[in-house]
Design a protein around this motif. Structure first.
Motif, PDB file in Angstrom:
ATOM      1  N   PHE B 496      47.532 -15.646 -32.462  1.00  9.58           N
ATOM      2  CA  PHE B 496      47.978 -16.122 -31.159  1.00  9.58           C
ATOM      3  C   PHE B 496      48.304 -14.922 -30.290  1.00  9.58           C
ATOM      4  O   PHE B 496      49.131 -14.076 -30.671  1.00  9.58           O
ATOM      5  N   MET B 497      47.659 -14.850 -29.148  1.00 10.21           N
ATOM      6  CA  MET B 497      47.876 -13.768 -28.197  1.00 10.21           C
ATOM      7  C   MET B 497      47.738 -12.402 -28.876  1.00 10.21           C
ATOM      8  O   MET B 497      48.515 -11.477 -28.603  1.00 10.21           O
ATOM      9  N   ASP B 498      46.779 -12.286 -29.772  1.00 11.22           N
ATOM     10  CA  ASP B 498      46.527 -11.034 -30.507  1.00 11.22           C
ATOM     11  C   ASP B 498      47.762 -10.541 -31.241  1.00 11.22           C
ATOM     12  O   ASP B 498      47.918  -9.339 -31.472  1.00 11.22           O
ATOM     13  N   LYS B 499      48.660 -11.442 -31.595  1.00  9.79           N
ATOM     14  CA  LYS B 499      49.960 -10.988 -32.075  1.00  9.79           C
ATOM     15  C   LYS B 499      50.393 -11.702 -33.357  1.00  9.79           C
ATOM     16  O   LYS B 499      50.713 -11.056 -34.341  1.00  9.79           O
ATOM     17  N   TYR B 500      50.389 -13.016 -33.330  1.00  4.92           N
ATOM     18  CA  TYR B 500      50.933 -13.763 -34.465  1.00  4.92           C
ATOM     19  C   TYR B 500      49.814 -14.430 -35.261  1.00  4.92           C
ATOM     20  O   TYR B 500      48.960 -15.101 -34.689  1.00  4.92           O
ATOM     21  N   GLN B 553      58.291 -17.588 -34.110  1.00  2.00           N
ATOM     22  CA  GLN B 553      57.981 -17.080 -32.781  1.00  2.00           C
ATOM     23  C   GLN B 553      57.265 -18.127 -31.934  1.00  2.00           C
ATOM     24  O   GLN B 553      57.364 -18.123 -30.710  1.00  2.00           O
ATOM     25  N   MET B 554      56.550 -19.012 -32.591  1.00  2.27           N
ATOM     26  CA  MET B 554      55.673 -19.933 -31.851  1.00  2.27           C
ATOM     27  C   MET B 554      56.168 -21.374 -31.826  1.00  2.27           C
ATOM     28  O   MET B 554      55.630 -22.210 -31.091  1.00  2.27           O
ATOM     29  N   LEU B 556      58.582 -22.982 -30.525  1.00  2.00           N
ATOM     30  CA  LEU B 556      59.015 -23.587 -29.263  1.00  2.00           C
ATOM     31  C   LEU B 556      57.841 -23.848 -28.315  1.00  2.00           C
ATOM     32  O   LEU B 556      57.989 -24.562 -27.320  1.00  2.00           O
ATOM     33  N   LEU B 557      56.680 -23.265 -28.629  1.00  2.00           N
ATOM     34  CA  LEU B 557      55.495 -23.554 -27.812  1.00  2.00           C
ATOM     35  C   LEU B 557      55.130 -25.025 -27.892  1.00  2.00           C
ATOM     36  O   LEU B 557      54.445 -25.561 -27.018  1.00  2.00           O
ATOM     37  N   ASP B 559      57.312 -27.507 -28.040  1.00  2.44           N
ATOM     38  CA  ASP B 559      58.436 -28.327 -27.573  1.00  2.44           C
ATOM     39  C   ASP B 559      58.210 -28.716 -26.107  1.00  2.44           C
ATOM     40  O   ASP B 559      58.133 -27.850 -25.246  1.00  2.44           O
ATOM     41  N   HIS B 570      45.995 -26.828 -25.235  1.00  2.00           N
ATOM     42  CA  HIS B 570      46.175 -26.652 -23.789  1.00  2.00           C
ATOM     43  C   HIS B 570      46.179 -25.168 -23.437  1.00  2.00           C
ATOM     44  O   HIS B 570      45.693 -24.783 -22.383  1.00  2.00           O
ATOM     45  N   LEU B 571      46.717 -24.345 -24.343  1.00  4.74           N
ATOM     46  CA  LEU B 571      46.725 -22.904 -24.082  1.00  4.74           C
ATOM     47  C   LEU B 571      45.361 -22.295 -24.348  1.00  4.74           C
ATOM     48  O   LEU B 571      44.913 -21.398 -23.639  1.00  4.74           O
ATOM     49  N   GLY B 574      42.967 -24.483 -21.707  1.00  7.99           N
ATOM     50  CA  GLY B 574      43.393 -24.690 -20.324  1.00  7.99           C
ATOM     51  C   GLY B 574      43.341 -26.142 -19.902  1.00  7.99           C
ATOM     52  O   GLY B 574      43.113 -26.443 -18.736  1.00  7.99           O
ATOM     53  N   LEU B 603      67.323 -21.378 -35.973  1.00  9.69           N
ATOM     54  CA  LEU B 603      66.265 -21.856 -35.073  1.00  9.69           C
ATOM     55  C   LEU B 603      65.595 -23.102 -35.647  1.00  9.69           C
ATOM     56  O   LEU B 603      65.292 -24.049 -34.918  1.00  9.69           O
TER      57      LEU B 603
END
Lengths: 623, 623
Positions: B496-500, B553-554, B556-557, B559, B570-571, B574, B603
């Motif tokens: 995700f986003m080159d990160k997770y 990290q993700m 809450l995306l 929620d 959706h991310l 789009g 969390l």
């Protein structure tokens, strides 16, 4: 008989009962009359009458009480309740009401509310007051007049999912034109605006600090709203009262005071010089007896501390007279009974100032400031200017009264921005603490990307409108600096997931990613890029492109499927999403609709359309 | 009189009218009777009677129609509607109904619905059928018995925001214990399961391909549900019918057929050898006349193609008899009238097979498969085993009937996983196309992180339960490989986003980030990490830690402030968020509650609690 009368009297005891059951009482009365006749006439005839009466009553009450269950539309009974004078005398549909029973409704096994149940179609009816609170939806009763010759009012309930308004762009966004739909903004009227500073001609905010402070974002909005009004409103009515040349008034000059029209070689025009004795009774004055045109502007130079401009205003509704004093003192606003003092600053001494005052705003803000309890609201139409007077020693020229003076307000704000920019950072600092729930407090001195963007939008327009005043351009270009500096280093730049750059309305740590402020910061960049000469435009262009890229990648992060979030604090802090109230959601939609006119990416249009739908109760599908 | 009778007959025409207006009809009838008496008795007396009748009727109808508007609670009329036989004869509250009027309600100025309005407290009542559809909330009428000596039913409306269920963990998650709440799962009963393969003992899915295919995720869920049931259910009732040793049955042996109990040196036990003539009438058989204990298990070796095991089952409700044939053929399921054929595969010839069959499932699935229209539903309690017979040439042993055989199913599935893992990739490939709206279609052969995780959860338990069968461990460890390979390269890894890093239930391009599948993939890693010897556990541990980091990290995306999204399409695309229906939302909550027992990060707990609240209509605050 006595029993019947008692029943009738009992009904008559309560007027509300009588109102409600008027027709039934009429029926009972009809029966009573019938009985009196019976006493005198042949019994057999009476018997027949009575049978008819019984039938009539039975069928009548029956008809009143029920709707025939023949299916919708096939047979609908209507009755006019002209004879039952309810408060708003509406025509009502005949009730299928008697099918309805009270029923308890258990809400998620947590609490109960009262509902109604229709046994016939097995429908349960839920009170709107509960739905309003549970779902945050809006509704209101309204009445419409219907019918031709005999007009009647029909009640209707308007369920409005959201009360917020969408502003459809009228065309492609023009960076020299109206700023969004800010022609609808009235910044100075807002409660959180203490008053318009007479020293600066810009609003003073009390939103986050009660003593009042200059809030760059608000000042820029003040400028943009007046710039936009200037483009959308009809030209103002302007009365030049006195310019020492073509327009001259008959001034009242008390003994020991004097005035004279003299040539000002630098301005190459006549101005008025005055010198009065001490005390208000010595002031020179005119009586314009002007209403509605409450925008006073004047060129003014006061020589001594005790000199002042004074305007007497009458509230024709309350008959109260207010004395508005404009003084060369370091004072924002002071009120003593009906004497209202606005300070133009000591620095205004011995300098020509162009003063533009909305006298209505000046009176209203003073009333609010001076009021101990709930201040009265003064209507613009109630005010009348009784006199304009000068006291002390000084010069003045060009006294005008007009319905509006938008460009003067705009340039006052643009000047404020030019003179109050931090030369080091290019930022307009916010001199107050700002607390965002969950984030570390922002200490006074923080910069807002929204403030920067708005200011750039103002300055780009001032540069363009002034025909190229470089001071505005220089300030706008300098204002780009914080866009390139991370929040922790005093700028407004943040990064989402170490990937996308974002300009922060509030430079919190961790970032808060407020959406609407970000878009405003982009509009500033767009405005500058499309106004500045190419040598300086490229920087704004780069920042705009970078921001638009982030916006497209991150836009859907704000989409909840039934609304939007105001920011991304849930991702930064791991807390509940901070849902945007409908006002802010509408702002998101309005901003996207505007961006869609300058960027053809279907993502923007489609998202705008879906978000608009959320305001009408549409929701994204579930799987 | 004729007019009255006509009215009455008209009323009698419609039974629903009569039901609704029973009391009124009674009143009319009473009046009619009265009239007949009048004909014969003194007129004056009659007159008195009539007056009384008029009064009675009027007051009666009046009482029926209104509630006195003395304010809530002050005077409440209740009546029992025993005399109006509505379908569910509920005691109803006396209606404040006659205050209510019909009112049109305009929904967002788009369409109108019918509402009710109470003028007295100015409340508008909205029909639930509208709310159900508009807000996706649920509700149902229910009745409760109240009162002591005279019990009465009271109707209540239960507003349930969501119908989905939360499963609170009973303690810290045990990787050797019950898998989540899968003891509640009944995989084989699902419509999308065609049947249980007699060759493999695992379910065959028809969800995405009608011809049927092995779906690793489903097979693993089948295993995990039976493993969990084995731990939570009472021990089954087991009848050993025949083991050629202690338990022996009297077998019916037709002429020209024979059977004998012989010593099997390898097994070190007696088995039965049989050889029959051709034709079902030659089969050897027993008549266990067993009900309820419908789990048949048998050790079986068939020598010839035409040999078979046959079970005759009676549906005591329909009197239909079904013949279940288990054949050594490459056939999944075939139905001819009441003959049902399950193939054990040609490879089962001349090999000992331990066959475990749920005869109820085998009958039910065959009925569904064979039915042209809507198949009948067979209740487990209706079935009776009439006979068990063998035909052809072969051996058998250990015929048992029991209420359940969970571990046998579990191990059948574990064996399937061991034998059907791709040796190259360590993946269990899905042999069907899979289309996710908006994404490129997944071609047959794709691997699912959820399938891998579930399979690892099965294999870890099999390794532990079997006391260390290395085959299970090896398969589980090999199954980690796809977790490290990007989806585009045939694995299940996304970023995700080159990160997770994220393990994909559906390895789409771009990634879809399905939440529930990801958490299941993590549970597999946790299970293996806590079961495997340390030399092989570290790999699973590393992947688990990496995944938990991403999850936190993700999380809450997903929620939305009033629910969750199923994935992050959706991310990625789009488009509108793919909201999770309440079932899936509840799964999210259940998964978080379970993870909270093994990870103390607040969390997780806080998010689980908030998401639980959404199921009861709670929402995140707006700004």
């Amino acid at each position: 008989m006595s029993q019947q009368l008692e029943a009738e009297d009992a009904l008559r005891l309560d007027p509300s009962v009588q109102r409600e059951f008027g027709p039934l009482i009429n029926i009972i009365e009809a029966k009573k009359t019938l009985f009196t006749i019976i006493m005198r006439v042949n019994l057999k005839v009476m018997l027949l009458c009575l049978i008819l009466a019984v039938m009539t009553i039975t069928v009548g009450v029956y008809m009143r009480c029920v709707t025939f269950p023949f299916g919708p539309g096939e047979l609908q009974l209507r009755r006019s309740n002209e004879d039952s004078p309810t408060k708003n005398s509406l025509r009502v549909e005949a009730t299928s009401a008697c099918h309805l029973q009270d029923i308890e409704c258990s809400i998620n096994q947590e609490y109960n509310i009262h509902c109604k149940r229709d046994e016939i179609d097995n429908e349960v009816y839920v009170p709107f007051s509960f739905l309003h609170q549970y779902f945050d939806v809006n509704g209101a009763l309204s009445t419409t007049s219907v019918g031709g010759s005999s007009v009647a009012d029909v009640a209707r309930f308007d369920w409005m999912h959201s009360n917020a308004k969408i502003n459809l762009p009228k065309g492609k966004y023009d960076p020299h034109g109206v700023f969004m739909y800010f022609e609808n903004y009235n910044v100075e009227v807002r409660d959180r605006v203490k008053c318009i500073s007479a020293a600066e001609g810009v609003p003073v905010s009390i939103q986050w600090q009660k003593s009042g402070y200059f809030y760059p974002t608000q000042i820029a909005q003040f400028a943009l709203s007046h710039y936009s009004k200037n483009l959308t409103e009809a030209a103002p009515r302007v009365h030049v009262l006195e310019d020492a040349d073509a327009s001259q008034m008959e001034w009242h000059i008390p003994k020991a005071s004097n005035m004279s029209r003299i040539w000002h070689p630098k301005f190459n025009t006549n101005v008025i010089q005055f010198e009065t004795a001490i005390g208000y009774s010595s002031a020179i004055f005119i009586n314009p007896r002007q209403t509605l045109d409450l925008l006073l502007s004047v060129d003014l130079l006061l020589v001594t501390n005790s000199s002042s401009l004074m305007v007497k205003v009458l509230n024709r509704e309350t008959k109260l007279k207010y004395n508005l004093h404009y003084l060369p003192a370091d004072l924002l606003l002071s009120v003593q009974d009906t004497n209202i003092y606005y300070g133009m600053g000591r620095l205004s001494l011995n300098r020509w100032r162009h003063l533009t005052r909305d006298l209505h705003i000046d009176v209203q803000k003073a009333i609010v400031f001076g009021a101990k309890h709930s201040p009265i609201k003064v209507r613009r139409t109630d005010l009348e200017i009784l006199s304009i007077s000068f006291l002390g020693i000084g010069f003045y020229d060009n006294i005008t009264l007009s319905t509006s003076k938008h460009l003067a307000h705009f340039y006052d704000a643009a000047e404020w921005l030019v003179h109050n920019q931090d030369p080091q950072t290019g930022g307009w600092t916010n001199p107050v603490r700002r607390s965002l729930n969950g984030f570390a407090e922002l200490k006074p001195g923080w910069i807002s990307a929204m403030g920067q963007g708005h200011a750039i939008s103002v300055l780009a327009r001032a540069y363009w409108h002034s025909g190229g005043d470089e001071r505005y351009l220089e300030a706008a270009v300098a204002a780009l600096q914080p866009y390139k500096i991370l929040s922790r280093d005093g700028g407004v730049l943040a990064q989402f997931m170490d990937k996308y750059y974002w300009y922060e309305e509030y430079p919190t740590s961790p970032p808060s990613f407020v959406l609407n402020g970000f878009v405003y910061s982009l509009l500033g960049l767009y405005d500058l890029n499309n106004t500045a000469p190419s040598r300086v435009a490229c920087e704004a262009s780069k920042l705009f492109t970078q921001g638009m890229h982030s916006l497209k990648q991150m836009l859907l992060l704000y989409d909840t499927g039934s609304g939007t979030t105001y920011d991304l604090r849930h991702l930064s802090l791991g807390v509940a999403p901070n849902l945007a109230r409908w006002d802010y959601h509408a702002t998101h939609v309005n901003q996207l609709l505007l961006l869609a006119t300058i960027d053809g990416d279907p993502l923007i249009t489609q998202t705008a359309e879906r978000w608009k739908g959320y305001m009408f109760g549409k929701r994204a599908k579930h799987n």
